[in-house]
Design a protein around this motif. Structure first.
Motif, PDB file in Angstrom:
ATOM      1  N   ARG A  35       0.836  -1.206   0.000  1.00 18.80           N
ATOM      2  CA  ARG A  35       0.000   0.000   0.000  1.00 18.80           C
ATOM      3  C   ARG A  35       0.876   1.263   0.000  1.00 18.80           C
ATOM      4  O   ARG A  35       0.613   2.211  -0.750  1.00 18.80           O
ATOM      5  N   GLU A  36       1.917   1.271   0.813  1.00 17.01           N
ATOM      6  CA  GLU A  36       2.804   2.431   0.881  1.00 17.01           C
ATOM      7  C   GLU A  36       3.580   2.619  -0.423  1.00 17.01           C
ATOM      8  O   GLU A  36       3.721   3.747  -0.903  1.00 17.01           O
ATOM      9  N   LEU A  37       4.069   1.519  -1.005  1.00 16.18           N
ATOM     10  CA  LEU A  37       4.775   1.634  -2.288  1.00 16.18           C
ATOM     11  C   LEU A  37       3.842   2.163  -3.367  1.00 16.18           C
ATOM     12  O   LEU A  37       4.250   2.978  -4.202  1.00 16.18           O
ATOM     13  N   LEU A  42       9.350   5.035  -0.971  1.00 19.26           N
ATOM     14  CA  LEU A  42      10.522   4.217  -1.241  1.00 19.26           C
ATOM     15  C   LEU A  42      10.837   3.425   0.016  1.00 19.26           C
ATOM     16  O   LEU A  42      10.627   3.914   1.128  1.00 19.26           O
ATOM     17  N   ALA A  43      11.371   2.227  -0.136  1.00 17.27           N
ATOM     18  CA  ALA A  43      11.648   1.374   1.015  1.00 17.27           C
ATOM     19  C   ALA A  43      13.109   0.950   1.030  1.00 17.27           C
ATOM     20  O   ALA A  43      13.690   0.639  -0.012  1.00 17.27           O
ATOM     21  N   SER A  44      13.690   0.930   2.228  1.00 22.95           N
ATOM     22  CA  SER A  44      15.051   0.449   2.443  1.00 22.95           C
ATOM     23  C   SER A  44      15.030  -0.563   3.572  1.00 22.95           C
ATOM     24  O   SER A  44      14.345  -0.363   4.579  1.00 22.95           O
ATOM     25  N   VAL A  54      17.776  -0.571  -1.090  1.00 22.56           N
ATOM     26  CA  VAL A  54      16.417  -0.272  -1.529  1.00 22.56           C
ATOM     27  C   VAL A  54      15.752  -1.594  -1.907  1.00 22.56           C
ATOM     28  O   VAL A  54      16.366  -2.448  -2.539  1.00 22.56           O
ATOM     29  N   VAL A  55      14.492  -1.756  -1.489  1.00 20.40           N
ATOM     30  CA  VAL A  55      13.759  -2.992  -1.772  1.00 20.40           C
ATOM     31  C   VAL A  55      12.408  -2.679  -2.398  1.00 20.40           C
ATOM     32  O   VAL A  55      11.816  -1.638  -2.126  1.00 20.40           O
ATOM     33  N   ARG A  56      11.944  -3.591  -3.253  1.00 19.33           N
ATOM     34  CA  ARG A  56      10.626  -3.477  -3.877  1.00 19.33           C
ATOM     35  C   ARG A  56       9.677  -4.560  -3.378  1.00 19.33           C
ATOM     36  O   ARG A  56       8.492  -4.537  -3.636  1.00 19.33           O
ATOM     37  N   GLU A  57      10.231  -5.545  -2.673  1.00 15.64           N
ATOM     38  CA  GLU A  57       9.460  -6.606  -2.023  1.00 15.64           C
ATOM     39  C   GLU A  57       9.835  -6.576  -0.547  1.00 15.64           C
ATOM     40  O   GLU A  57      10.988  -6.322  -0.213  1.00 15.64           O
ATOM     41  N   LEU A  58       8.903  -6.860   0.329  1.00 18.05           N
ATOM     42  CA  LEU A  58       9.179  -6.837   1.756  1.00 18.05           C
ATOM     43  C   LEU A  58      10.049  -8.040   2.131  1.00 18.05           C
ATOM     44  O   LEU A  58       9.607  -9.182   2.003  1.00 18.05           O
ATOM     45  N   PRO A  59      11.277  -7.801   2.594  1.00 19.58           N
ATOM     46  CA  PRO A  59      12.120  -8.909   3.037  1.00 19.58           C
ATOM     47  C   PRO A  59      11.715  -9.316   4.458  1.00 19.58           C
ATOM     48  O   PRO A  59      11.989  -8.605   5.420  1.00 19.58           O
ATOM     49  N   LEU A  60      11.040 -10.428   4.585  1.00 18.80           N
ATOM     50  CA  LEU A  60      10.495 -10.837   5.877  1.00 18.80           C
ATOM     51  C   LEU A  60      11.576 -11.178   6.899  1.00 18.80           C
ATOM     52  O   LEU A  60      11.297 -11.219   8.097  1.00 18.80           O
ATOM     53  N   ASP A  61      12.813 -11.367   6.454  1.00 22.08           N
ATOM     54  CA  ASP A  61      13.904 -11.665   7.377  1.00 22.08           C
ATOM     55  C   ASP A  61      14.668 -10.423   7.838  1.00 22.08           C
ATOM     56  O   ASP A  61      15.567 -10.519   8.669  1.00 22.08           O
ATOM     57  N   ALA A  62      14.309  -9.239   7.333  1.00 17.24           N
ATOM     58  CA  ALA A  62      14.973  -7.998   7.735  1.00 17.24           C
ATOM     59  C   ALA A  62      14.485  -7.574   9.117  1.00 17.24           C
ATOM     60  O   ALA A  62      13.313  -7.752   9.447  1.00 17.24           O
ATOM     61  N   ASP A  63      15.387  -7.015   9.914  1.00 14.26           N
ATOM     62  CA  ASP A  63      14.998  -6.502  11.232  1.00 14.26           C
ATOM     63  C   ASP A  63      14.179  -5.225  11.107  1.00 14.26           C
ATOM     64  O   ASP A  63      13.245  -5.005  11.871  1.00 14.26           O
ATOM     65  N   LEU A  64      14.558  -4.382  10.141  1.00 13.25           N
ATOM     66  CA  LEU A  64      13.914  -3.082  10.002  1.00 13.25           C
ATOM     67  C   LEU A  64      13.777  -2.725   8.534  1.00 13.25           C
ATOM     68  O   LEU A  64      14.734  -2.834   7.761  1.00 13.25           O
ATOM     69  N   LEU A  67      10.253   3.138   5.259  1.00  7.43           N
ATOM     70  CA  LEU A  67       9.595   3.753   4.108  1.00  7.43           C
ATOM     71  C   LEU A  67       9.758   5.259   4.219  1.00  7.43           C
ATOM     72  O   LEU A  67       9.655   5.831   5.303  1.00  7.43           O
ATOM     73  N   ARG A  68      10.003   5.911   3.073  1.00 10.11           N
ATOM     74  CA  ARG A  68      10.131   7.380   3.048  1.00 10.11           C
ATOM     75  C   ARG A  68       9.688   7.890   1.694  1.00 10.11           C
ATOM     76  O   ARG A  68       9.633   7.159   0.724  1.00 10.11           O
ATOM     77  N   ARG A  69       9.390   9.182   1.667  1.00 12.86           N
ATOM     78  CA  ARG A  69       9.040   9.841   0.403  1.00 12.86           C
ATOM     79  C   ARG A  69      10.299  10.064  -0.419  1.00 12.86           C
ATOM     80  O   ARG A  69      11.383  10.247   0.133  1.00 12.86           O
ATOM     81  N   PRO A  70      10.183  10.061  -1.751  1.00 14.30           N
ATOM     82  CA  PRO A  70      11.351  10.381  -2.581  1.00 14.30           C
ATOM     83  C   PRO A  70      11.806  11.813  -2.315  1.00 14.30           C
ATOM     84  O   PRO A  70      10.988  12.676  -1.972  1.00 14.30           O
TER      85      PRO A  70
END
Length: 74
Positions: A35-37, A42-44, A54-64, A67-70
């Motif tokens: 929804r945010e994308l 943008l997501a990191s 930068v990621v375009r798919e949610l990495p479920l193994d990431a700790d954090l 999301l931010r605006r360009p």
């Protein structure tokens, strides 16, 4: 526990959190991420070595995942 946050005018807002075994929370996090994308965010994701990518798919193994605006400029 992994977290999905959005940087905003208040500092940040936590949109979702999940653990490896909680498929319901993971599904909710994926929906919030998408929804945010779709709204132009943008997501990191933070990597194990402390760097980020930068990621375009949610990495479920990431700790954090942040999301931010360009950045606007000209």
């Amino acid at each position: 526990m992994s977290r999905l946050i959005r940087l905003d005018r208040t500092g940040h807002t936590e949109l979702a959190s999940w653990t490896a075994g909680d498929t319901g929370a993971q599904g909710a996090a994926i929906e919030a991420f998408r929804r945010e994308l779709d709204q132009g965010m943008l997501a990191s994701a933070t990597l194990a070595d402390g760097s980020a990518r930068v990621v375009r798919e949610l990495p479920l193994d990431a700790d954090l995942v942040v999301l931010r605006r360009p950045i606007a400029g000209g």
